[in-house]
Scaffold this active site. Structure first.
Site, PDB file in Angstrom:
ATOM      1  N   CYS A 355      18.441  12.274 -15.261  1.00 30.84           N
ATOM      2  CA  CYS A 355      18.910  11.210 -14.368  1.00 30.84           C
ATOM      3  C   CYS A 355      20.065  11.759 -13.535  1.00 30.84           C
ATOM      4  O   CYS A 355      21.048  12.254 -14.074  1.00 30.84           O
ATOM      5  CB  CYS A 355      19.379  10.027 -15.221  1.00 30.84           C
ATOM      6  SG  CYS A 355      20.526   8.928 -14.410  1.00 30.84           S
ATOM      7  N   CYS A 358      23.561  10.212 -14.089  1.00 31.94           N
ATOM      8  CA  CYS A 358      24.110  10.647 -15.384  1.00 31.94           C
ATOM      9  C   CYS A 358      24.524  12.113 -15.296  1.00 31.94           C
ATOM     10  O   CYS A 358      25.533  12.522 -15.875  1.00 31.94           O
ATOM     11  CB  CYS A 358      23.074  10.490 -16.497  1.00 31.94           C
ATOM     12  SG  CYS A 358      22.264   8.886 -16.538  1.00 31.94           S
TER      13      CYS A 358
END
Length: 411
Positions: A355, A358
């Site tokens: 991600c 993230c």
């Protein structure tokens, strides 16, 4: 249960809470909203160095919106990596000379020396992080205020693999501690029973484990605090998810581990606070500028930065890092190098996070902690920094400065 004394410290939770909430955080929050600290240059396209993984998160909340370059202040864009106006133009001349592959006769001998020192510094072995090559065409500026750390829906085996890799391969711990495989639960937190975990483990290795655990706790708190509570075609609603928080930190649900994880967060806070108190001489020099191109704003931000660092220095119960690597010199040097390489490995694992949002915050926070460790291990060099002129022995790039303060802001 998160109260009272912290292990390996003379400090307690209540002293930190009062100091942070009433004195430090309001000022720090103001600093992080300034132009110098909100733009972070990052390469989110680096391939994972540890396993073949091209699976990128398809969830739209995982996306990061980079800044169009005309939105980034000129001063930051022209020399995202050195500080003063003169240094910026010098760095550009140096890069130009490198591109032409020739010795630039227009640079004075003194300047050539300074350029050489920078290059040497940037290739040096004192770094705790695998830094991005910010001159790479894949590196882009991101406005951190427009891309806040939050729950994106990224979880399950992929997220579990990242944390498992960090703990299993990189954390100093006794070999007899095995982690139950928790990936089936689709969560990113792994339960690790550590009742007798630290008996016989030296203070440095205990500290390393607690720093990683504290970082993990911090990330999970942010995911729980900005959780996607409602996602309909008409609106998205973000807010605190108490159930999610309890799953990770409630004493009963975590078999007694939750409060310890939160105490590790306080330990991490103390380590980074200590680094800020130590690095004050580097920023106090008159020649140091937080250069964005807006003179009056730059001066204001530098004053606020110095106020924060002096406040950090005034904290009454600092962590005493003198207990680190204090034994046999040869053993201490070996352990310190092991420490550095372990942490460098962890910073590389961040390029495996599927991600992008993230990955952005993971890279920033590991670089921030890596910079704090570099400061703590460079105390002698910082003390020798001259009032004026370049500080050859100790340098921080703009990337490291932005990461250091934003990582601390997360805590």
């Amino acid at each position: 249960q998160v109260t009272g004394h912290l292990d390996d410290c003379t400090c307690d939770v209540e002293t930190i809470d009062a100091f942070n909430n009433y004195k430090l955080f309001p000022r720090l929050n103001e600093l992080l909203g300034s132009d110098y600290f909100r733009y972070y240059k990052v390469n989110l396209k680096k391939p994972c160095p540890f396993w073949n993984d091209n699976s990128h998160c398809g969830i739209r909340d995982c996306a990061v919106k980079p800044c169009p370059s005309d939105e980034v202040p000129d001063g930051i864009r022209s020399g995202s990596y050195k500080y003063s106006e003169e240094a910026n133009s010098l760095a550009e001349e140096c890069e130009e000379a490198k591109r032409l592959g020739a010795v630039d006769g227009s640079l004075s001998e003194e300047t050539q020396q300074a350029v050489l020192q920078w290059t040497r510094h940037d290739d040096s072995s004192d770094s705790f992080c695998e830094a991005d090559d910010i001159s790479s065409p894949d590196s882009e500026y991101v406005d951190l205020l427009l891309n806040p750390e939050c729950y994106t829906g990224y979880k399950g085996p992929d997220a579990w693999k990242i944390w498992n890799s960090i703990y299993e391969e990189n954390c100093f711990k006794p070999h007899n501690v095995k982690r139950p495989l928790a990936s089936g639960r689709g969560e990113s937190f792994i339960y690790l029973p550590i009742v007798h975990f630290f008996s016989g483990v030296c203070v440095e290795k205990r500290a390393f484990y607690k720093l990683i655990s504290g970082l993990h706790a911090s990330i999970n708190i942010h995911l729980s605090a900005r959780y996607l509570l409602q996602d309909t075609w008409s609106e998205k609603k973000w807010g605190p998810n108490v159930t999610e928080f309890q799953q990770r930190f409630d004493e009963v649900l975590t078999r007694g581990e939750g409060p310890r994880r939160l105490k590790n967060l306080y330990f991490l806070y103390l380590i980074e606070l200590r680094a800020l108190s130590k690095v004050l001489p580097f920023f106090e020099r008159p020649g140091f500028q937080l250069y964005t191109g807006n003179k009056s704003q730059d001066a204001e931000v530098k004053n606020l930065l110095l106020e924060i660092l002096r406040l950090a220095k005034s904290f009454p119960l600092h962590f005493d890092e003198n207990s680190f690597f204090a034994g046999n010199k040869k053993e201490a040097a070996k352990l310190k190098e092991e420490f550095r390489l372990h942490f460098k490995n962890i910073s590389k694992i961040m390029d495996c996070v599927g991600c992008f949002k993230c990955r952005l915050w993971g890279k920033l926070q590991t670089q921030g902690l890596g910079t704090a460790l570099k400061i703590l291990f460079s105390e002698n060099l910082i003390e020798k920094i001259p009032e004026s002129g370049p500080s050859y022995g100790f340098q921080l790039t703009r990337q490291e400065i932005v990461a250091l303060f934003n990582a601390f802001g997360r805590l």
